[in-house]
Enzyme design. Sequence first.
Site, PDB file in Angstrom:
ATOM      1  N   LYS A   1      -1.382   2.298  -9.484  1.00 28.79           N
ATOM      2  CA  LYS A   1      -2.001   1.207  -8.722  1.00 28.79           C
ATOM      3  C   LYS A   1      -1.892   1.508  -7.219  1.00 28.79           C
ATOM      4  CE  LYS A   1       2.372  -1.307  -8.942  1.00 28.79           C
ATOM      5  NZ  LYS A   1       3.134  -2.318  -9.703  1.00 28.79           N
TER       6      LYS A   1
ATOM      7  N   ARG B   1       7.231 -14.502 -12.483  1.00 29.65           N
ATOM      8  CA  ARG B   1       6.083 -14.166 -11.641  1.00 29.65           C
ATOM      9  C   ARG B   1       4.824 -14.200 -12.506  1.00 29.65           C
ATOM     10  NH1 ARG B   1       5.869  -8.260  -8.867  1.00 29.65           N
ATOM     11  NH2 ARG B   1       5.568  -7.761 -11.063  1.00 29.65           N
TER      12      ARG B   1
ATOM     13  N   TYR C   1       6.923   1.500  24.972  1.00 28.58           N
ATOM     14  CA  TYR C   1       6.737   0.060  25.161  1.00 28.58           C
ATOM     15  C   TYR C   1       8.078  -0.661  25.221  1.00 28.58           C
ATOM     16  CZ  TYR C   1       1.708   0.178  24.210  1.00 28.58           C
ATOM     17  OH  TYR C   1       0.373   0.389  24.272  1.00 28.58           O
TER      18      TYR C   1
ATOM     19  N   MET D   1       0.896   2.192  18.317  1.00 23.11           N
ATOM     20  CA  MET D   1      -0.155   2.147  17.299  1.00 23.11           C
ATOM     21  C   MET D   1      -0.545   3.552  16.814  1.00 23.11           C
ATOM     22  SD  MET D   1      -3.981   0.485  17.435  1.00 23.11           S
ATOM     23  CE  MET D   1      -3.554  -1.220  17.215  1.00 23.11           C
TER      24      MET D   1
HETATM   25  C1  LIG Z   1       4.182  -1.647 -10.376  1.00 22.89           C
HETATM   26  C2  LIG Z   1       4.615  -1.898 -11.778  1.00 22.89           C
HETATM   27  C3  LIG Z   1       5.422  -0.963 -12.451  1.00 22.89           C
HETATM   28  C4  LIG Z   1       6.004   0.265 -11.783  1.00 22.89           C
HETATM   29  O1  LIG Z   1       7.124  -0.141 -11.021  1.00 22.89           O
HETATM   30  P1  LIG Z   1       8.014   0.953 -10.252  1.00 22.89           P
HETATM   31  O2  LIG Z   1       9.150   0.160  -9.711  1.00 22.89           O
HETATM   32  O3  LIG Z   1       7.152   1.496  -9.169  1.00 22.89           O
HETATM   33  O4  LIG Z   1       8.401   1.963 -11.250  1.00 22.89           O
HETATM   34  C5  LIG Z   1       5.689  -1.198 -13.778  1.00 22.89           C
HETATM   35  N1  LIG Z   1       5.228  -2.309 -14.417  1.00 22.89           N
HETATM   36  C6  LIG Z   1       4.468  -3.233 -13.782  1.00 22.89           C
HETATM   37  C7  LIG Z   1       3.996  -4.429 -14.527  1.00 22.89           C
HETATM   38  C8  LIG Z   1       4.145  -3.060 -12.446  1.00 22.89           C
HETATM   39  O5  LIG Z   1       3.412  -3.987 -11.827  1.00 22.89           O
END
Ligand SMILES: *Cc1c(COP(=O)(O)O)cnc(C)c1O
Length: 364
Positions: free
Chosen positions: A35, A135, A259, A307
């Site tokens: 992702k 969640r 800065y 930046m």
């Molecule tokens: C992002 C995610 C993972 C991977 O988590 P990591 O901590 O990066 O290994 C696994 N399962 C779900 C549902 C996620 O959203």
Amino acid sequence: MARNLIAQVDLQAIASNYRLAKAQAKHAKAVAIIKADAYGHGAVAVAKSLDTEVDAFGVAAIEEAIELREAGVRQPILLLEGFFESSELPLIDHYGFWSSLHSLEQLDMLEDFLREQPDVTGLHIWLKIDSGMHRLGVNPVDVDSMLSRLNALAGVEKVVVMSHFACADEPHRYHTERQLLLLQSTLQGVEYPKSFSNSAAVMQWPSAHHQWLRPGIMLYGGSPFAQAHPIADQLKAGMTLTTPIIAIREVPAGDAVGYGASWIADAPTRIATLAVGYADGYSRHAPSGTPVWLNGRRASIAGRVSMDMITIDLTGHPDAQVGDTVELWGRNLSVNEIAACCQTIPYTLLSGLTRRVKRQYISG
Ligand SMILES: *Cc1c(COP(=O)(O)O)cnc(C)c1O
């Protein structure tokens, strides 16, 4: 070549980290989580290079999945948050995506869709249970009835039960065991394959492994743990971020750099300016003293991150010149160490790299 800020992505290192994840649970399969553009590494390139090796890929949303399919990725792709609206269901069917299902609303949508489209077959549904992270996921008390409803759908070929841990990166907290106990009692007698383990659980909680792992950050060489960990030590950096020195000047004692004039030279100091800044995703929270890697040794940031540029102290680097390449994190400086300096985690640094950073792919 113009501005030479490069994220070199080592595809072989990512493949080797995937194998290391799978080696923790000999008989398990693993969804490679890619992702957020593979945590900043470039999802299409990563997926194409891993396509013949991985069991499945995982992404956050259908837009990410379609991009991969359209680019020619063939392995199964799991939508970790499922579908957000029912209009995605025909696409899930069309592209053969696997979908998580985390709510009663989604199950209603799925039933409606399959009632209207009785010819659809072969769907893979991963029922997500909220075992204590609160969640996403269905309430454990609803699991039995939802599994029966899924089981009654002719269009659904395969069901996996999944859950996610809130504290798997903290080995000494009881929270993960409590989630595991709740899952065990909820799933008593349930024969479906199970998937509970993110990277931290892959590395730390063997009792959570079951049939499907879901490693993310570890694929890229990042550790989910704040402390040292024996398996994290075997991970290889997926990305090495480098940029050249674009200017060098001598700053007299007592003068300030950058800065806010926050860093003050206590002796005459050579200062180098590098072409990287917070608009590239290098954290503005990196304080003076954060290390960089220059010609085989460390140097450190002097003054605030701008930046488009940062400034570093060349004390101990009398030979440094304009054009020398500086590593910000990667092979020689772990992204975990830089994240700790910035009071954040490797996830935010990697996934926060912006389009301005050129990705360059190597294999070994
Ligand atoms: C992002 C995610 C993972 C991977 O988590 P990591 O901590 O990066 O290994 C696994 N399962 C779900 C549902 C996620 O959203």
